[in-house]
Design an enzyme around this catalytic site. Structure first.
Site, PDB file in Angstrom:
ATOM      1  N   ARG A 146       0.823  -1.214   0.000  1.00 51.01           N
ATOM      2  CA  ARG A 146       0.000   0.000   0.000  1.00 51.01           C
ATOM      3  C   ARG A 146       0.851   1.255   0.000  1.00 51.01           C
ATOM      4  NH1 ARG A 146      -5.292  -0.407   3.954  1.00 51.01           N
ATOM      5  NH2 ARG A 146      -6.463  -1.802   2.605  1.00 51.01           N
ATOM      6  N   LYS A 177     -13.201  -8.889   8.727  1.00 54.66           N
ATOM      7  CA  LYS A 177     -14.111  -7.745   8.920  1.00 54.66           C
ATOM      8  C   LYS A 177     -15.538  -8.178   8.583  1.00 54.66           C
ATOM      9  CE  LYS A 177     -10.730  -4.089   8.243  1.00 54.66           C
ATOM     10  NZ  LYS A 177     -10.264  -2.998   7.388  1.00 54.66           N
ATOM     11  N   GLY A 192      -6.252  -5.002   1.871  1.00 55.47           N
ATOM     12  CA  GLY A 192      -4.949  -4.699   2.454  1.00 55.47           C
ATOM     13  C   GLY A 192      -4.219  -5.980   2.818  1.00 55.47           C
ATOM     14  N   GLY A 234     -12.689  -3.712   1.736  1.00 54.02           N
ATOM     15  CA  GLY A 234     -14.099  -3.316   1.812  1.00 54.02           C
ATOM     16  C   GLY A 234     -14.463  -2.413   0.639  1.00 54.02           C
TER      17      GLY A 234
HETATM   18  P1  ADP Z   1      -8.464  -7.480   3.742  1.00 57.85           P
HETATM   19  O1  ADP Z   1      -7.534  -6.588   4.520  1.00 57.85           O
HETATM   20  O2  ADP Z   1      -7.764  -8.252   2.699  1.00 57.85           O
HETATM   21  O3  ADP Z   1      -9.677  -6.737   3.236  1.00 57.85           O
HETATM   22  P2  ADP Z   1      -9.640  -8.434   6.243  1.00 57.85           P
HETATM   23  O4  ADP Z   1      -9.048  -7.263   6.917  1.00 57.85           O
HETATM   24  O5  ADP Z   1     -11.128  -8.563   6.230  1.00 57.85           O
HETATM   25  O6  ADP Z   1      -9.059  -8.581   4.739  1.00 57.85           O
HETATM   26  O7  ADP Z   1      -9.152  -9.779   6.879  1.00 57.85           O
HETATM   27  C1  ADP Z   1      -7.809 -10.186   6.932  1.00 57.85           C
HETATM   28  C2  ADP Z   1      -7.555 -10.723   8.301  1.00 57.85           C
HETATM   29  O8  ADP Z   1      -8.408 -11.825   8.554  1.00 57.85           O
HETATM   30  C3  ADP Z   1      -6.145 -11.226   8.486  1.00 57.85           C
HETATM   31  O9  ADP Z   1      -5.513 -10.449   9.483  1.00 57.85           O
HETATM   32  C4  ADP Z   1      -6.343 -12.677   8.955  1.00 57.85           C
HETATM   33  O10 ADP Z   1      -5.484 -13.026  10.010  1.00 57.85           O
HETATM   34  C5  ADP Z   1      -7.763 -12.692   9.448  1.00 57.85           C
HETATM   35  N1  ADP Z   1      -8.376 -14.033   9.405  1.00 57.85           N
HETATM   36  C6  ADP Z   1      -8.653 -14.789   8.322  1.00 57.85           C
HETATM   37  N2  ADP Z   1      -9.202 -15.962   8.678  1.00 57.85           N
HETATM   38  C7  ADP Z   1      -9.279 -15.960  10.022  1.00 57.85           C
HETATM   39  C8  ADP Z   1      -9.760 -16.899  11.002  1.00 57.85           C
HETATM   40  N3  ADP Z   1     -10.264 -18.087  10.655  1.00 57.85           N
HETATM   41  N4  ADP Z   1      -9.696 -16.542  12.296  1.00 57.85           N
HETATM   42  C9  ADP Z   1      -9.170 -15.344  12.657  1.00 57.85           C
HETATM   43  N5  ADP Z   1      -8.713 -14.424  11.792  1.00 57.85           N
HETATM   44  C10 ADP Z   1      -8.755 -14.730  10.489  1.00 57.85           C
HETATM   45  C1  3PG Z   2      -8.934  -1.131   4.870  1.00 52.71           C
HETATM   46  O1  3PG Z   2      -7.862  -1.564   5.304  1.00 52.71           O
HETATM   47  O2  3PG Z   2      -9.807  -1.867   4.357  1.00 52.71           O
HETATM   48  C2  3PG Z   2      -9.151   0.358   4.885  1.00 52.71           C
HETATM   49  O3  3PG Z   2      -8.017   1.036   5.334  1.00 52.71           O
HETATM   50  C3  3PG Z   2     -10.379   0.737   5.706  1.00 52.71           C
HETATM   51  O4  3PG Z   2     -10.201   0.428   7.058  1.00 52.71           O
HETATM   52  P1  3PG Z   2     -11.478   0.353   8.028  1.00 52.71           P
HETATM   53  O5  3PG Z   2     -12.246  -0.896   7.632  1.00 52.71           O
HETATM   54  O6  3PG Z   2     -10.943   0.290   9.423  1.00 52.71           O
HETATM   55  O7  3PG Z   2     -12.303   1.589   7.783  1.00 52.71           O
HETATM   56 MG    MG Z   3      -7.537  -5.868   6.457  1.00 54.74          MG
END
Ligand code: ADP
Ligand code: 3PG
Ligand code: MG
Length: 392
Positions: free
Chosen positions: A35, A196, A349, A372
Protein backbone atom coordinates in the site's frame (compact mmCIF):
# COMPACT_ATOMS: atom_id res chain seq x y z
CA UNK A 1 -20.31 11.69 -14.29
CA UNK A 2 -16.54 11.66 -14.46
CA UNK A 3 -13.86 11.57 -11.82
CA UNK A 4 -11.84 14.77 -11.34
CA UNK A 5 -8.25 13.72 -11.96
CA UNK A 6 -4.78 15.19 -11.58
CA UNK A 7 -4.52 16.25 -15.21
CA UNK A 8 -7.48 18.60 -14.68
CA UNK A 9 -5.89 20.17 -11.59
CA UNK A 10 -3.67 23.25 -11.56
CA UNK A 11 -1.27 22.08 -8.89
CA UNK A 12 2.02 23.76 -9.75
CA UNK A 13 3.71 25.07 -6.60
CA UNK A 14 0.68 24.32 -4.41
CA UNK A 15 0.49 23.00 -0.86
CA UNK A 16 -1.42 19.75 -1.18
CA UNK A 17 -3.28 17.73 1.44
CA UNK A 18 -2.82 14.17 0.17
CA UNK A 19 -5.14 11.59 1.77
CA UNK A 20 -3.48 8.19 1.52
CA UNK A 21 -4.34 4.80 3.01
CA UNK A 22 -1.45 3.87 5.28
CA UNK A 23 -3.60 1.50 7.32
CA UNK A 24 -0.57 -0.76 7.29
CA UNK A 25 0.91 -0.63 10.81
CA UNK A 26 0.30 -3.54 13.16
CA UNK A 27 1.86 -3.45 16.64
CA UNK A 28 4.38 -0.83 15.62
CA UNK A 29 5.46 -2.52 12.39
CA UNK A 30 4.61 -1.88 8.74
CA UNK A 31 3.09 -5.21 7.66
CA UNK A 32 1.94 -4.04 4.21
CA UNK A 33 4.53 -2.21 2.13
CA UNK A 34 2.45 -2.72 -1.00
CA UNK A 35 0.00 0.00 0.00
CA UNK A 36 2.80 2.40 0.81
CA UNK A 37 4.56 1.70 -2.50
CA UNK A 38 1.25 2.15 -4.32
CA UNK A 39 1.07 5.72 -3.03
CA UNK A 40 4.44 6.73 -4.49
CA UNK A 41 3.43 7.64 -8.08
CA UNK A 42 1.10 10.41 -6.89
CA UNK A 43 3.68 11.72 -4.42
CA UNK A 44 6.28 11.77 -7.20
CA UNK A 45 3.84 13.48 -9.58
CA UNK A 46 3.22 16.22 -7.01
CA UNK A 47 6.94 16.65 -6.36
CA UNK A 48 7.48 17.13 -10.09
CA UNK A 49 4.86 19.88 -9.96
CA UNK A 50 6.90 21.66 -7.24
CA UNK A 51 4.24 21.02 -4.62
CA UNK A 52 4.70 20.64 -0.89
CA UNK A 53 2.79 17.66 0.47
CA UNK A 54 0.89 16.98 3.67
CA UNK A 55 0.26 13.23 3.90
CA UNK A 56 -2.59 12.00 6.09
CA UNK A 57 -4.06 8.58 6.84
CA UNK A 58 -5.94 6.51 9.38
CA UNK A 59 -4.47 3.32 10.85
CA UNK A 60 -6.46 0.65 12.65
CA UNK A 61 -9.57 1.44 14.66
CA UNK A 62 -8.39 3.43 17.73
CA UNK A 63 -11.88 4.87 18.23
CA UNK A 64 -10.97 8.51 18.70
CA UNK A 65 -8.23 7.87 21.25
CA UNK A 66 -4.43 7.93 21.05
CA UNK A 67 -3.23 4.32 20.89
CA UNK A 68 0.58 4.17 20.65
CA UNK A 69 0.71 0.86 18.77
CA UNK A 70 -1.44 2.45 16.03
CA UNK A 71 0.86 5.42 15.46
CA UNK A 72 1.95 6.16 11.88
CA UNK A 73 5.53 6.80 12.99
CA UNK A 74 6.78 3.50 11.44
CA UNK A 75 5.56 4.76 8.06
CA UNK A 76 7.52 8.00 8.59
CA UNK A 77 10.63 5.80 8.95
CA UNK A 78 9.86 3.75 5.83
CA UNK A 79 8.92 6.58 3.45
CA UNK A 80 12.34 8.30 3.29
CA UNK A 81 13.86 4.97 2.18
CA UNK A 82 11.31 4.59 -0.60
CA UNK A 83 11.35 8.22 -1.71
CA UNK A 84 14.99 8.98 -1.13
CA UNK A 85 14.18 12.20 0.70
CA UNK A 86 13.35 13.38 4.20
CA UNK A 87 9.85 13.16 5.61
CA UNK A 88 8.82 15.31 8.56
CA UNK A 89 6.53 13.65 11.12
CA UNK A 90 4.31 15.39 13.67
CA UNK A 91 2.61 13.43 16.42
CA UNK A 92 -0.82 14.95 15.84
CA UNK A 93 -2.91 15.81 12.80
CA UNK A 94 -4.42 19.07 14.05
CA UNK A 95 -3.32 21.77 16.52
CA UNK A 96 -0.68 24.50 16.69
CA UNK A 97 2.40 22.33 16.11
CA UNK A 98 0.86 20.88 12.96
CA UNK A 99 -0.25 24.33 11.76
CA UNK A 100 3.26 25.66 12.28
CA UNK A 101 4.92 22.80 10.39
CA UNK A 102 2.39 23.09 7.56
CA UNK A 103 2.79 26.85 7.30
CA UNK A 104 6.53 26.74 6.68
CA UNK A 105 6.57 23.87 4.18
CA UNK A 106 8.58 24.68 1.06
CA UNK A 107 8.62 23.17 -2.42
CA UNK A 108 9.45 19.47 -2.18
CA UNK A 109 8.84 19.21 1.57
CA UNK A 110 6.77 16.27 2.82
CA UNK A 111 4.97 16.26 6.15
CA UNK A 112 3.27 13.10 7.47
CA UNK A 113 0.54 13.70 10.04
CA UNK A 114 -0.29 11.31 12.89
CA UNK A 115 -3.22 8.87 12.66
CA UNK A 116 -6.42 10.79 11.81
CA UNK A 117 -8.54 8.36 13.85
CA UNK A 118 -6.84 9.47 17.08
CA UNK A 119 -9.55 12.16 16.87
CA UNK A 120 -13.23 11.29 17.05
CA UNK A 121 -13.94 14.02 14.50
CA UNK A 122 -12.50 11.86 11.72
CA UNK A 123 -15.05 9.02 11.86
CA UNK A 124 -17.86 11.41 12.91
CA UNK A 125 -17.16 13.52 9.83
CA UNK A 126 -17.07 16.53 12.14
CA UNK A 127 -17.17 19.85 10.27
CA UNK A 128 -14.68 21.64 12.51
CA UNK A 129 -12.21 18.78 12.34
CA UNK A 130 -12.46 18.78 8.54
CA UNK A 131 -11.95 22.55 8.50
CA UNK A 132 -8.86 22.32 10.70
CA UNK A 133 -7.38 19.81 8.26
CA UNK A 134 -8.43 21.77 5.16
CA UNK A 135 -6.91 24.98 6.56
CA UNK A 136 -3.46 23.36 6.37
CA UNK A 137 -3.40 23.27 2.55
CA UNK A 138 -4.54 24.80 -0.75
CA UNK A 139 -5.57 21.61 -2.57
CA UNK A 140 -7.01 18.22 -1.60
CA UNK A 141 -6.01 15.07 -3.45
CA UNK A 142 -7.50 11.70 -2.46
CA UNK A 143 -5.38 8.65 -3.25
CA UNK A 144 -6.82 6.49 -0.44
CA UNK A 145 -8.83 4.15 -2.65
CA UNK A 146 -9.02 1.60 0.18
CA UNK A 147 -10.97 4.08 2.33
CA UNK A 148 -13.45 5.55 -0.20
CA UNK A 149 -16.31 3.55 1.35
CA UNK A 150 -15.94 5.55 4.58
CA UNK A 151 -17.83 8.87 4.87
CA UNK A 152 -15.19 10.31 7.20
CA UNK A 153 -13.95 13.91 7.60
CA UNK A 154 -10.71 13.46 5.66
CA UNK A 155 -12.56 11.71 2.84
CA UNK A 156 -15.82 13.60 2.33
CA UNK A 157 -15.41 16.67 4.60
CA UNK A 158 -12.23 18.28 3.22
CA UNK A 159 -13.19 18.14 -0.49
CA UNK A 160 -16.20 20.32 0.35
CA UNK A 161 -13.74 23.00 1.48
CA UNK A 162 -10.84 22.77 -0.98
CA UNK A 163 -10.38 22.31 -4.73
CA UNK A 164 -10.00 18.56 -5.16
CA UNK A 165 -9.18 15.65 -7.43
CA UNK A 166 -8.42 11.93 -7.35
CA UNK A 167 -4.81 10.75 -7.19
CA UNK A 168 -3.29 8.31 -9.68
CA UNK A 169 -3.86 5.20 -7.54
CA UNK A 170 -7.48 6.00 -6.79
CA UNK A 171 -8.14 6.77 -10.46
CA UNK A 172 -6.57 3.52 -11.66
CA UNK A 173 -8.34 1.38 -9.05
CA UNK A 174 -11.71 2.99 -9.71
CA UNK A 175 -11.46 2.67 -13.50
CA UNK A 176 -10.23 -0.92 -13.46
CA UNK A 177 -12.79 -2.18 -10.96
CA UNK A 178 -15.73 -0.26 -12.49
CA UNK A 179 -14.87 -1.76 -15.88
CA UNK A 180 -14.82 -5.22 -14.33
CA UNK A 181 -18.22 -4.64 -12.77
CA UNK A 182 -19.75 -3.70 -16.08
CA UNK A 183 -18.53 -6.66 -18.09
CA UNK A 184 -17.28 -9.61 -16.04
CA UNK A 185 -16.75 -12.70 -18.20
CA UNK A 186 -18.93 -15.52 -16.83
CA UNK A 187 -18.82 -17.75 -14.87
CA UNK A 188 -17.86 -15.08 -12.34
CA UNK A 189 -16.75 -16.31 -8.91
CA UNK A 190 -16.19 -14.23 -5.76
CA UNK A 191 -14.15 -15.61 -2.88
CA UNK A 192 -14.68 -13.72 0.37
CA UNK A 193 -12.73 -14.38 3.54
CA UNK A 194 -11.02 -12.24 6.16
CA UNK A 195 -12.10 -10.94 9.50
CA UNK A 196 -14.11 -7.74 8.92
CA UNK A 197 -17.27 -9.81 9.08
CA UNK A 198 -20.11 -7.39 9.81
CA UNK A 199 -18.65 -4.79 7.42
CA UNK A 200 -18.46 -7.19 4.53
CA UNK A 201 -21.45 -9.44 5.11
CA UNK A 202 -23.82 -6.56 4.36
CA UNK A 203 -22.57 -6.18 0.80
CA UNK A 204 -22.59 -9.90 0.00
CA UNK A 205 -26.30 -9.63 -0.78
CA UNK A 206 -25.51 -7.06 -3.45
CA UNK A 207 -22.63 -9.13 -4.76
CA UNK A 208 -25.01 -12.06 -5.29
CA UNK A 209 -26.70 -10.05 -8.03
CA UNK A 210 -23.51 -10.20 -10.09
CA UNK A 211 -21.74 -13.50 -9.45
CA UNK A 212 -22.37 -17.13 -10.43
CA UNK A 213 -20.55 -18.58 -7.43
CA UNK A 214 -19.69 -17.29 -3.96
CA UNK A 215 -17.03 -19.09 -1.91
CA UNK A 216 -16.78 -18.15 1.75
CA UNK A 217 -13.67 -18.64 3.87
CA UNK A 218 -11.74 -16.99 6.71
CA UNK A 219 -13.43 -15.90 9.90
CA UNK A 220 -16.39 -14.92 7.72
CA UNK A 221 -17.02 -18.64 7.12
CA UNK A 222 -17.04 -19.33 10.88
CA UNK A 223 -20.00 -17.00 11.24
CA UNK A 224 -21.90 -18.75 8.44
CA UNK A 225 -21.10 -22.20 9.86
CA UNK A 226 -22.17 -21.16 13.36
CA UNK A 227 -25.37 -19.60 11.99
CA UNK A 228 -26.15 -23.03 10.49
CA UNK A 229 -25.80 -24.63 13.93
CA UNK A 230 -22.18 -25.84 13.96
CA UNK A 231 -20.38 -25.34 17.27
CA UNK A 232 -17.36 -23.29 16.22
CA UNK A 233 -16.03 -23.41 19.81
CA UNK A 234 -13.39 -20.69 20.38
CA UNK A 235 -13.28 -19.50 16.74
CA UNK A 236 -13.84 -15.87 15.77
CA UNK A 237 -17.59 -15.66 15.17
CA UNK A 238 -19.94 -12.67 15.01
CA UNK A 239 -23.25 -13.68 16.57
CA UNK A 240 -24.87 -10.41 15.52
CA UNK A 241 -24.41 -11.40 11.89
CA UNK A 242 -26.22 -14.79 12.05
CA UNK A 243 -29.41 -13.36 10.57
CA UNK A 244 -27.47 -11.72 7.72
CA UNK A 245 -25.64 -14.98 7.04
CA UNK A 246 -28.91 -16.91 6.80
CA UNK A 247 -30.38 -14.25 4.52
CA UNK A 248 -27.40 -14.63 2.20
CA UNK A 249 -27.79 -18.40 2.12
CA UNK A 250 -31.45 -18.13 1.06
CA UNK A 251 -30.76 -15.29 -1.40
CA UNK A 252 -28.06 -17.42 -3.06
CA UNK A 253 -30.58 -20.27 -3.44
CA UNK A 254 -33.18 -17.93 -4.90
CA UNK A 255 -30.72 -16.43 -7.34
CA UNK A 256 -29.23 -19.81 -8.21
CA UNK A 257 -25.78 -18.69 -7.16
CA UNK A 258 -23.52 -21.55 -6.08
CA UNK A 259 -22.63 -20.84 -2.45
CA UNK A 260 -19.75 -22.87 -1.01
CA UNK A 261 -18.96 -23.03 2.69
CA UNK A 262 -16.06 -25.00 4.24
CA UNK A 263 -16.56 -28.69 4.98
CA UNK A 264 -13.29 -28.98 6.92
CA UNK A 265 -11.06 -26.54 8.79
CA UNK A 266 -7.61 -26.42 10.35
CA UNK A 267 -7.89 -25.78 14.08
CA UNK A 268 -5.52 -25.16 16.98
CA UNK A 269 -5.68 -24.30 20.68
CA UNK A 270 -3.77 -21.03 20.22
CA UNK A 271 -3.78 -18.53 17.38
CA UNK A 272 -0.22 -19.36 16.26
CA UNK A 273 -0.90 -23.07 15.97
CA UNK A 274 1.74 -24.11 18.53
CA UNK A 275 -0.74 -26.36 20.37
CA UNK A 276 -3.37 -28.80 19.14
CA UNK A 277 -2.94 -28.25 15.40
CA UNK A 278 -5.22 -30.57 13.43
CA UNK A 279 -7.71 -30.74 10.57
CA UNK A 280 -11.34 -31.54 11.35
CA UNK A 281 -14.79 -31.58 9.79
CA UNK A 282 -16.68 -28.40 10.59
CA UNK A 283 -19.22 -30.19 12.81
CA UNK A 284 -16.58 -31.90 14.94
CA UNK A 285 -14.63 -29.12 16.67
CA UNK A 286 -13.63 -29.91 20.24
CA UNK A 287 -13.92 -27.48 23.16
CA UNK A 288 -11.45 -24.54 23.02
CA UNK A 289 -10.48 -25.24 19.41
CA UNK A 290 -10.10 -22.25 17.09
CA UNK A 291 -10.72 -22.58 13.33
CA UNK A 292 -7.87 -20.67 11.68
CA UNK A 293 -7.68 -21.99 8.13
CA UNK A 294 -9.70 -24.02 5.63
CA UNK A 295 -9.00 -27.73 5.22
CA UNK A 296 -7.86 -29.69 2.13
CA UNK A 297 -11.32 -31.10 1.19
CA UNK A 298 -12.76 -27.60 1.20
CA UNK A 299 -9.92 -26.37 -0.97
CA UNK A 300 -10.50 -29.19 -3.45
CA UNK A 301 -14.08 -28.05 -3.97
CA UNK A 302 -13.17 -24.33 -3.99
CA UNK A 303 -10.41 -24.90 -6.56
CA UNK A 304 -12.71 -26.91 -8.80
CA UNK A 305 -15.04 -23.91 -9.04
CA UNK A 306 -12.07 -21.61 -9.71
CA UNK A 307 -10.86 -23.87 -12.54
CA UNK A 308 -14.21 -23.46 -14.31
CA UNK A 309 -14.42 -19.66 -13.84
CA UNK A 310 -13.71 -16.88 -16.32
CA UNK A 311 -13.53 -14.10 -13.73
CA UNK A 312 -12.44 -14.50 -10.10
CA UNK A 313 -12.49 -11.77 -7.46
CA UNK A 314 -10.88 -12.61 -4.12
CA UNK A 315 -11.01 -10.48 -0.98
CA UNK A 316 -10.01 -11.61 2.51
CA UNK A 317 -7.43 -14.27 3.34
CA UNK A 318 -8.94 -17.73 3.81
CA UNK A 319 -7.18 -18.18 7.12
CA UNK A 320 -4.87 -16.38 9.53
CA UNK A 321 -2.34 -16.16 6.72
CA UNK A 322 0.18 -14.09 8.70
CA UNK A 323 1.21 -17.45 10.24
CA UNK A 324 2.57 -20.16 7.92
CA UNK A 325 0.44 -22.87 9.61
CA UNK A 326 -2.71 -21.06 8.49
CA UNK A 327 -1.67 -19.74 5.08
CA UNK A 328 -2.15 -23.04 3.25
CA UNK A 329 -5.70 -22.47 1.99
CA UNK A 330 -4.81 -18.95 0.77
CA UNK A 331 -1.75 -20.35 -0.97
CA UNK A 332 -3.79 -23.11 -2.58
CA UNK A 333 -6.41 -20.62 -3.80
CA UNK A 334 -3.74 -18.26 -5.16
CA UNK A 335 -2.24 -21.09 -7.23
CA UNK A 336 -5.65 -22.27 -8.45
CA UNK A 337 -6.42 -18.72 -9.59
CA UNK A 338 -3.06 -18.44 -11.35
CA UNK A 339 -3.49 -21.76 -13.17
CA UNK A 340 -7.04 -20.96 -14.30
CA UNK A 341 -7.87 -19.13 -17.52
CA UNK A 342 -9.83 -16.56 -15.54
CA UNK A 343 -9.25 -12.85 -15.22
CA UNK A 344 -8.06 -12.66 -11.61
CA UNK A 345 -8.63 -9.73 -9.29
CA UNK A 346 -7.41 -9.53 -5.72
CA UNK A 347 -8.63 -6.90 -3.27
CA UNK A 348 -7.76 -6.02 0.32
CA UNK A 349 -4.95 -4.70 2.45
CA UNK A 350 -4.19 -8.02 4.11
CA UNK A 351 -4.95 -10.14 1.05
CA UNK A 352 -2.79 -8.02 -1.25
CA UNK A 353 -0.03 -7.94 1.37
CA UNK A 354 -0.10 -11.74 1.58
CA UNK A 355 0.14 -12.08 -2.22
CA UNK A 356 2.92 -9.51 -2.28
CA UNK A 357 4.87 -11.23 0.50
CA UNK A 358 4.81 -14.60 -1.27
CA UNK A 359 5.94 -12.95 -4.51
CA UNK A 360 2.90 -13.90 -6.60
CA UNK A 361 1.68 -10.41 -7.33
CA UNK A 362 2.66 -10.27 -11.00
CA UNK A 363 0.64 -13.41 -11.81
CA UNK A 364 -2.73 -11.75 -11.22
CA UNK A 365 -4.66 -9.54 -13.63
CA UNK A 366 -5.13 -6.82 -11.00
CA UNK A 367 -4.30 -6.39 -7.32
CA UNK A 368 -6.33 -3.68 -5.57
CA UNK A 369 -5.26 -2.02 -2.32
CA UNK A 370 -8.92 -1.83 -1.33
CA UNK A 371 -10.71 -4.57 0.64
CA UNK A 372 -14.10 -3.32 1.81
CA UNK A 373 -13.84 -0.56 -0.81
CA UNK A 374 -13.32 -2.93 -3.76
CA UNK A 375 -16.04 -5.25 -2.46
CA UNK A 376 -18.56 -2.40 -2.20
CA UNK A 377 -17.62 -1.06 -5.61
CA UNK A 378 -18.03 -4.49 -7.22
CA UNK A 379 -21.38 -4.87 -5.46
CA UNK A 380 -22.61 -1.80 -7.30
CA UNK A 381 -22.79 0.46 -4.24
CA UNK A 382 -22.17 4.19 -4.48
CA UNK A 383 -19.04 5.08 -2.54
CA UNK A 384 -19.04 8.40 -0.65
CA UNK A 385 -15.35 9.04 -1.27
CA UNK A 386 -15.85 8.60 -5.02
CA UNK A 387 -19.04 10.67 -5.21
CA UNK A 388 -17.30 13.77 -3.81
CA UNK A 389 -14.60 13.52 -6.47
CA UNK A 390 -17.03 13.52 -9.39
CA UNK A 391 -17.23 16.46 -11.79
CA UNK A 392 -20.54 18.17 -11.05
P1 ADP B 1 -8.46 -7.48 3.74
O1 ADP B 1 -7.53 -6.59 4.52
O2 ADP B 1 -7.76 -8.25 2.70
O3 ADP B 1 -9.68 -6.74 3.24
P2 ADP B 1 -9.64 -8.43 6.24
O4 ADP B 1 -9.05 -7.26 6.92
O5 ADP B 1 -11.13 -8.56 6.23
O6 ADP B 1 -9.06 -8.58 4.74
O7 ADP B 1 -9.15 -9.78 6.88
C1 ADP B 1 -7.81 -10.19 6.93
C2 ADP B 1 -7.55 -10.72 8.30
O8 ADP B 1 -8.41 -11.82 8.55
C3 ADP B 1 -6.14 -11.23 8.49
O9 ADP B 1 -5.51 -10.45 9.48
C4 ADP B 1 -6.34 -12.68 8.95
O10 ADP B 1 -5.48 -13.03 10.01
C5 ADP B 1 -7.76 -12.69 9.45
N1 ADP B 1 -8.38 -14.03 9.41
C6 ADP B 1 -8.65 -14.79 8.32
N2 ADP B 1 -9.20 -15.96 8.68
C7 ADP B 1 -9.28 -15.96 10.02
C8 ADP B 1 -9.76 -16.90 11.00
N3 ADP B 1 -10.26 -18.09 10.65
N4 ADP B 1 -9.70 -16.54 12.30
C9 ADP B 1 -9.17 -15.34 12.66
N5 ADP B 1 -8.71 -14.42 11.79
C10 ADP B 1 -8.75 -14.73 10.49
C1 3PG C 1 -8.93 -1.13 4.87
O1 3PG C 1 -7.86 -1.56 5.30
O2 3PG C 1 -9.81 -1.87 4.36
C2 3PG C 1 -9.15 0.36 4.89
O3 3PG C 1 -8.02 1.04 5.33
C3 3PG C 1 -10.38 0.74 5.71
O4 3PG C 1 -10.20 0.43 7.06
P1 3PG C 1 -11.48 0.35 8.03
O5 3PG C 1 -12.25 -0.90 7.63
O6 3PG C 1 -10.94 0.29 9.42
O7 3PG C 1 -12.30 1.59 7.78
MG1 MG D 1 -7.54 -5.87 6.46
Amino acid sequence: MKLLTLDSADLTGKKVFLRVDYNVVNNGEVTDEFRVRSSLPTIEYLLEKDCSIILASHNGRPDGKVVDSMSLRPVAKLLPKLLNRDVIFVDNCVGSEVENEAKYLRTGDILLLENLRFHKGEEDNDKNFAKNLADLAEWYIDDAFAAVHRAHASIVGIPKLLPHAAGLLLEREYNTLSELMKTPAKPYTAVIGGAKISDKIEVLNELLKHVNALLIGGAMANTFLAALGNNMQASLVEKDSFADAKKIISAAKRRKVRLLLPSDVVVALDIDGKKGLRTTKVDQLRPKEIALDLGPSTMDSFNEVIAGSKTVFWNGTLGRAEVANFAKASESLAHAMISSDAKTIIGGGDTAAYIDNVGLHSHFSFVSTGGGASLELLSGKKLPGIEVLMKK
